[in-house]
Motif scaffolding. Structure first.
Motif, PDB file in Angstrom:
ATOM      1  N   SER A  40       0.750  -1.164   0.027  1.00 55.39           N
ATOM      2  CA  SER A  40      -0.094  -0.171   0.135  1.00 55.39           C
ATOM      3  C   SER A  40       0.920   1.247  -0.095  1.00 55.39           C
ATOM      4  O   SER A  40       1.853   1.173   0.544  1.00 55.39           O
ATOM      5  CB  SER A  40      -0.865   0.029   1.134  1.00 55.39           C
ATOM      6  OG  SER A  40      -1.587   1.437   1.494  1.00 55.39           O
ATOM      7  N   GLU A  41       0.308   2.280  -0.815  1.00 51.92           N
ATOM      8  CA  GLU A  41       1.172   3.384  -0.615  1.00 51.92           C
ATOM      9  C   GLU A  41       0.980   4.223   0.654  1.00 51.92           C
ATOM     10  O   GLU A  41       1.818   4.982   1.009  1.00 51.92           O
ATOM     11  CB  GLU A  41       0.603   4.472  -1.717  1.00 51.92           C
ATOM     12  CG  GLU A  41       0.730   4.228  -3.185  1.00 51.92           C
ATOM     13  CD  GLU A  41       0.214   4.814  -4.151  1.00 51.92           C
ATOM     14  OE1 GLU A  41      -0.365   6.047  -3.737  1.00 51.92           O
ATOM     15  OE2 GLU A  41       0.493   4.822  -5.418  1.00 51.92           O
ATOM     16  N   ASP A  42      -0.081   3.695   1.532  1.00 53.07           N
ATOM     17  CA  ASP A  42       0.020   4.307   2.952  1.00 53.07           C
ATOM     18  C   ASP A  42       0.628   3.507   3.839  1.00 53.07           C
ATOM     19  O   ASP A  42       0.421   3.986   5.113  1.00 53.07           O
ATOM     20  CB  ASP A  42      -1.678   4.365   3.250  1.00 53.07           C
ATOM     21  CG  ASP A  42      -2.391   5.209   2.364  1.00 53.07           C
ATOM     22  OD1 ASP A  42      -1.697   6.541   1.767  1.00 53.07           O
ATOM     23  OD2 ASP A  42      -3.575   5.208   1.793  1.00 53.07           O
ATOM     24  N   THR A  58       0.788  -2.683   5.088  1.00 53.56           N
ATOM     25  CA  THR A  58       0.023  -2.363   6.014  1.00 53.56           C
ATOM     26  C   THR A  58      -0.017  -2.859   7.424  1.00 53.56           C
ATOM     27  O   THR A  58      -0.409  -2.483   8.436  1.00 53.56           O
ATOM     28  CB  THR A  58      -1.375  -2.311   5.439  1.00 53.56           C
ATOM     29  OG1 THR A  58      -1.635  -3.696   4.972  1.00 53.56           O
ATOM     30  CG2 THR A  58      -1.772  -1.229   4.352  1.00 53.56           C
TER      31      THR A  58
END
Length: 378
Positions: A40-42, A58
């Motif tokens: 994930s980019e987050d 994540t």
């Protein structure tokens, strides 16, 4: 817990007692997993493969100190992590038996192995858990391990500190360069427009296979793209005659530009070596190092894009592209002012990297002697 895991097989010097364990007794080797579901980019959990960082997850696959071992591909180097992480299926991670061994000590033990000798792949280098698990190690008690780590860990910490300092210095230098040279809509009064070829000499290296050491010569390591990328020469680096022309000998602090294959611009801090073809040694009799380094680095992303567009087999840039790469030359007063800001930053970066090389050499010299008990820390 088996009898041997608990008591081991004693051996060793009078001043230090060792027990012998298999790797399976010291740690459980675990397979990495596909990262697609957690990528994930987050994310903020690093995802590692045999080539290094691949992205962020994540959630972690494991959250305790661990030694990472390549399963396929790059199998010769192990890595030590202390933070939560995820590994893909080409990279083993380990759950360390901390009743017997400190995780960092296990990392150093594995670092002394030539893992390539355990390769069981035919086309792609590969390691199998069954083979790894049977490898035996001589391990002292936890107190002796801690004593050894008290010597090695400060060296590693200093190297890491220097790396962090250099990241900060590089960011400062980039910010200063952008503010001084790239923030103008048009050249300020008294500033001149020029190009890279006009401010520096770009000397292409030699085809070093034609300049091998002759009998009685102590060869110089050859600086190729691989060495530039890793920042050092190693035992696998080729050798050349030390009697090549002086201009083709590279010293600490020289600016090197790889113009073919992997395009890179960097300060070389890996010791004296010979310049191979496909690399430019960048120098100038008119301008300072900070000036031609910063401008060459500024154009690197454009050169990479050009090389990618032209590539059929291996991308490269032609010398004529250097003459098209624009440069702003300030008048003497501004030039000296900007140089007084940038040159000390670059000098410190070079100094820290040379120190890191020397520290790494010291660590590598001490490591086998500490692991074997040749150096007595009692």
């Amino acid at each position: 817990m088996s009898w041997r895991m608990k008591f081991g097989r004693s051996w060793g010097r009078l001043d230090m007692k060792y027990n012998t364990y298999t790797l399976s007794e010291l740690a459980t080797i675990k397979y990495g997993k596909n990262q697609k579901a957690v990528l994930s980019e987050d994310g903020n959990i690093p995802i590692y493969g045999t080539g290094g960082l691949m992205g962020y997850a994540t959630k972690p696959l494991y959250d305790k100190p661990s030694v990472l071992i390549g399963r396929k591909g790059t199998i010769e180097k192990v890595h030590y992590v202390t933070h939560p992480f995820w590994t893909v299926d080409t990279l083993f991670y380990t759950i360390v038996n901390e009743d017997i061994i400190r995780p960092h000590y296990l990392y150093y033990l594995l670092s002394t192995l030539d893992l390539k000798q355990y390769n069981e792949g035919t086309t792609i280098p590969s390691l199998r858990t069954d083979t790894l698990n049977r490898i035996e190690f001589n391990v002292p008690d936890l107190k002796a391990q801690d004593d050894t780590l008290s010597v090695l860990e400060p060296i590693e910490e200093k190297i890491e500190l220097n790396n962090e300092i250099n990241k900060n210095l590089e960011q400062q230098a980039q910010a200063i360069f952008e503010d001084e040279f790239l923030s103008h809509d048009e050249p300020p009064h008294g500033w001149c427009e020029s190009n890279l070829l006009a401010i520096a000499d770009y000397l292409n290296g030699l085809a070093m296979q034609k300049f091998r050491p002759v009998e009685g010569e102590s060869g110089l390591p050859v600086l190729k793209i691989k060495e530039l990328r890793q920042g050092m020469c190693d035992i696998n680096s080729e050798l050349c005659s030390p009697n090549i022309k002086p201009e083709y000998i590279v010293h600490d602090g020289d600016v090197i530009f790889s113009w073919s294959g992997s395009l890179l611009v960097d300060f070389w801090c890996g010791g004296t070596c010979g310049l191979n073809q496909h690399l430019f040694k960048v120098t100038s009799t008119r301008y300072d190092k900070w000036f031609y380094y910063a401008w060459t680095k500024h154009h690197l992303s454009k050169f990479i894009a050009l090389a990618a567009d032209m590539a059929t087999t291996m991308g490269h840039i032609k010398r004529e592209e250097l003459s098209k790469a624009g440069v702003l030359i300030p008048p003497t007063e501004d030039y000296c002012r900007i140089g007084s800001l940038l040159q000390p930053l670059y000098d410190m970066i070079i100094s820290n990297r040379i120190e890191n090389r020397q520290l790494a050499e010291l660590r590598d010299e001490l490591l086998p002697k500490l692991m074997s008990g040749e150096i007595d820390l009692s």
